[in-house]
Design a protein around this motif. Structure first.
Motif, PDB file in Angstrom:
ATOM      1  N   PHE A 139       0.757  -1.214  -0.050  1.00 26.87           N
ATOM      2  CA  PHE A 139      -0.007  -0.200   0.035  1.00 26.87           C
ATOM      3  C   PHE A 139       1.013   1.396  -0.031  1.00 26.87           C
ATOM      4  O   PHE A 139       0.429   2.420  -0.807  1.00 26.87           O
ATOM      5  CB  PHE A 139      -0.847   0.049   1.316  1.00 26.87           C
ATOM      6  N   GLU A 140       1.965   1.310   0.756  1.00 27.79           N
ATOM      7  CA  GLU A 140       2.653   2.458   0.760  1.00 27.79           C
ATOM      8  C   GLU A 140       3.542   2.712  -0.414  1.00 27.79           C
ATOM      9  O   GLU A 140       3.478   3.809  -0.698  1.00 27.79           O
ATOM     10  CB  GLU A 140       3.738   2.315   2.018  1.00 27.79           C
ATOM     11  N   ARG A 141       3.804   1.620  -1.181  1.00 30.66           N
ATOM     12  CA  ARG A 141       4.468   1.930  -2.365  1.00 30.66           C
ATOM     13  C   ARG A 141       3.771   2.498  -3.362  1.00 30.66           C
ATOM     14  O   ARG A 141       3.972   3.189  -4.332  1.00 30.66           O
ATOM     15  CB  ARG A 141       5.122   0.409  -2.953  1.00 30.66           C
ATOM     16  N   LEU A 142       2.338   1.912  -3.381  1.00 33.38           N
ATOM     17  CA  LEU A 142       1.502   2.617  -4.216  1.00 33.38           C
ATOM     18  C   LEU A 142       0.969   4.016  -3.991  1.00 33.38           C
ATOM     19  O   LEU A 142       0.784   4.746  -4.792  1.00 33.38           O
ATOM     20  CB  LEU A 142      -0.075   1.776  -4.297  1.00 33.38           C
ATOM     21  N   ARG A 143       0.982   4.329  -2.627  1.00 35.86           N
ATOM     22  CA  ARG A 143       0.455   5.525  -2.303  1.00 35.86           C
ATOM     23  C   ARG A 143       1.530   6.518  -2.500  1.00 35.86           C
ATOM     24  O   ARG A 143       1.283   7.660  -2.934  1.00 35.86           O
ATOM     25  CB  ARG A 143       0.200   5.719  -0.817  1.00 35.86           C
ATOM     26  N   SER A 144       2.884   6.089  -2.618  1.00 31.76           N
ATOM     27  CA  SER A 144       3.745   7.166  -2.915  1.00 31.76           C
ATOM     28  C   SER A 144       3.762   7.606  -4.277  1.00 31.76           C
ATOM     29  O   SER A 144       4.059   8.977  -4.780  1.00 31.76           O
ATOM     30  CB  SER A 144       5.238   6.373  -2.887  1.00 31.76           C
ATOM     31  N   THR A 145       3.288   6.799  -5.297  1.00 29.33           N
ATOM     32  CA  THR A 145       3.160   6.893  -6.565  1.00 29.33           C
ATOM     33  C   THR A 145       1.794   7.931  -6.924  1.00 29.33           C
ATOM     34  O   THR A 145       1.715   8.701  -7.555  1.00 29.33           O
ATOM     35  CB  THR A 145       2.797   5.915  -7.561  1.00 29.33           C
ATOM     36  N   VAL A 146       0.609   7.498  -5.943  1.00 32.58           N
ATOM     37  CA  VAL A 146      -0.333   8.368  -6.329  1.00 32.58           C
ATOM     38  C   VAL A 146      -0.116   9.830  -5.657  1.00 32.58           C
ATOM     39  O   VAL A 146      -0.807  10.700  -6.244  1.00 32.58           O
ATOM     40  CB  VAL A 146      -1.570   7.607  -5.483  1.00 32.58           C
ATOM     41  N   GLU A 147       0.623   9.950  -4.633  1.00 32.25           N
ATOM     42  CA  GLU A 147       0.996  11.340  -3.828  1.00 32.25           C
ATOM     43  C   GLU A 147       1.770  12.201  -5.101  1.00 32.25           C
ATOM     44  O   GLU A 147       1.935  13.252  -5.003  1.00 32.25           O
ATOM     45  CB  GLU A 147       1.783  10.993  -2.685  1.00 32.25           C
ATOM     46  N   ASP A 148       2.727  11.385  -5.808  1.00 38.32           N
ATOM     47  CA  ASP A 148       3.299  11.887  -7.029  1.00 38.32           C
ATOM     48  C   ASP A 148       2.365  12.537  -7.989  1.00 38.32           C
ATOM     49  O   ASP A 148       2.694  13.545  -8.392  1.00 38.32           O
ATOM     50  CB  ASP A 148       4.243  11.127  -7.707  1.00 38.32           C
ATOM     51  N   MET A 149       1.435  11.788  -8.192  1.00 38.87           N
ATOM     52  CA  MET A 149       0.036  12.450  -9.130  1.00 38.87           C
ATOM     53  C   MET A 149      -0.510  13.621  -8.474  1.00 38.87           C
ATOM     54  O   MET A 149      -0.825  14.550  -9.117  1.00 38.87           O
ATOM     55  CB  MET A 149      -0.907  11.389  -9.467  1.00 38.87           C
ATOM     56  N   SER A 150      -0.495  13.542  -7.313  1.00 40.34           N
ATOM     57  CA  SER A 150      -1.314  14.653  -6.611  1.00 40.34           C
ATOM     58  C   SER A 150      -0.382  15.983  -6.816  1.00 40.34           C
ATOM     59  O   SER A 150      -0.917  16.973  -6.822  1.00 40.34           O
ATOM     60  CB  SER A 150      -1.410  14.370  -4.942  1.00 40.34           C
ATOM     61  N   LYS A 151       1.132  15.768  -6.466  1.00 38.72           N
ATOM     62  CA  LYS A 151       2.010  16.870  -6.556  1.00 38.72           C
ATOM     63  C   LYS A 151       2.001  17.402  -7.949  1.00 38.72           C
ATOM     64  O   LYS A 151       2.191  18.620  -8.252  1.00 38.72           O
ATOM     65  CB  LYS A 151       3.316  16.317  -6.316  1.00 38.72           C
ATOM     66  N   GLU A 152       1.706  16.432  -9.043  1.00 35.27           N
ATOM     67  CA  GLU A 152       1.414  17.139 -10.637  1.00 35.27           C
ATOM     68  C   GLU A 152       0.291  17.615 -10.596  1.00 35.27           C
ATOM     69  O   GLU A 152      -0.226  18.185 -11.908  1.00 35.27           O
ATOM     70  CB  GLU A 152       1.764  15.914 -11.136  1.00 35.27           C
ATOM     71  N   GLY A 153      -0.732  18.010  -9.751  1.00 31.28           N
ATOM     72  CA  GLY A 153      -1.945  18.526  -9.752  1.00 31.28           C
ATOM     73  C   GLY A 153      -3.061  17.610 -10.616  1.00 31.28           C
ATOM     74  O   GLY A 153      -4.119  18.253 -11.108  1.00 31.28           O
ATOM     75  N   ARG A 154      -2.809  16.378 -10.704  1.00 35.21           N
ATOM     76  CA  ARG A 154      -3.644  15.439 -11.278  1.00 35.21           C
ATOM     77  C   ARG A 154      -4.757  14.950 -10.493  1.00 35.21           C
ATOM     78  O   ARG A 154      -5.846  14.208 -11.098  1.00 35.21           O
ATOM     79  CB  ARG A 154      -2.915  14.262 -11.988  1.00 35.21           C
TER      80      ARG A 154
END
Length: 206
Positions: A139-154
């Motif tokens: 879950f943490e590995r996946l969330r880190s990528t989703v957080e990157d999407m959030s930082k990109e404003g997506r």
């Protein structure tokens, strides 16, 4: 030669130090077929073709066996996600590839998947914490990528919530197809793409 029952023939003296892989493979099958309580050390040893005493030379108890199965299964998946993470790409593409890897892992390793992700509370005995640790790690590995999407404003939702929704969607497909193989499922790749696209469409903004 293996007898008709599928069990390994009893190994003669001098061959007691069987490879750990044999024990793990036999235990994995029995845990799925009989549950944690039903897969006793004696039954695992019989399946491999060794004495219980010989098995204890490799593992102190069946909780340690199940914990190693969980860790090994996650290790395979973690190695793939690490490779994806190391490549240059958008966060959305990395997420899609990670979830596809998770999806394919389930079908390539159905017994390990059942043990790690379909075991109910209390069923894993002393290895339950290992199973939980594996689940949290993914879950943490996946969330880190989703957080990157959030930082990109997506993203239009909280990354923690978004990760739960994405994981639940993919896990739902895998678990249903593993536990209900008799259902007339459509093409596996088509189902993944349609489901993932639908979830991502709801979670992202243009």
């Amino acid at each position: 030669m293996r007898p008709a029952s599928g069990r390994s023939a009893r190994k003669p003296k001098g061959e007691g130090h069987v490879r750990r892989a044999e024990i793990l493979a036999a235990a994995e099958r029995l845990f799925v077929e009989r549950g944690y309580e039903g897969a006793t050390i004696r039954k695992i040893a019989d399946e491999v073709g060794v004495s219980s005493t010989a098995l204890y030379m490799h593992f102190k108890d069946k909780a340690e066996i199940l914990a190693e199965i969980c860790e090994a299964g996650f290790g395979k998946l973690a190695a793939v996600t690490d490779e994806i993470e190391a490549e240059t790409q958008t966060a959305e593409m990395a997420l899609r590839r990670k979830m596809r890897a998770y999806y394919e892992f389930g079908f390539a390793n159905p017994n390990a998947y059942r043990l790690i992700y379909l075991t109910r509370p209390g069923e894993a005995g002393g290895a339950e914490e290992a199973a939980r640790r594996v689940g949290r790690g993914l879950f943490e590995r996946l969330r880190s990528t989703v957080e990157d999407m959030s930082k990109e404003g997506r993203l239009n939702r909280d990354p923690h919530t978004a990760t739960q929704l994405i994981w639940a969607g993919v896990h739902g497909l895998v678990s249903l197809m593993l536990t209900k193989p008799y259902f007339d499922w459509d093409d596996r790749d088509t189902l993944f793409d349609a489901m993932f696209n639908a979830i991502l469409s709801d979670l992202t903004r243009e």
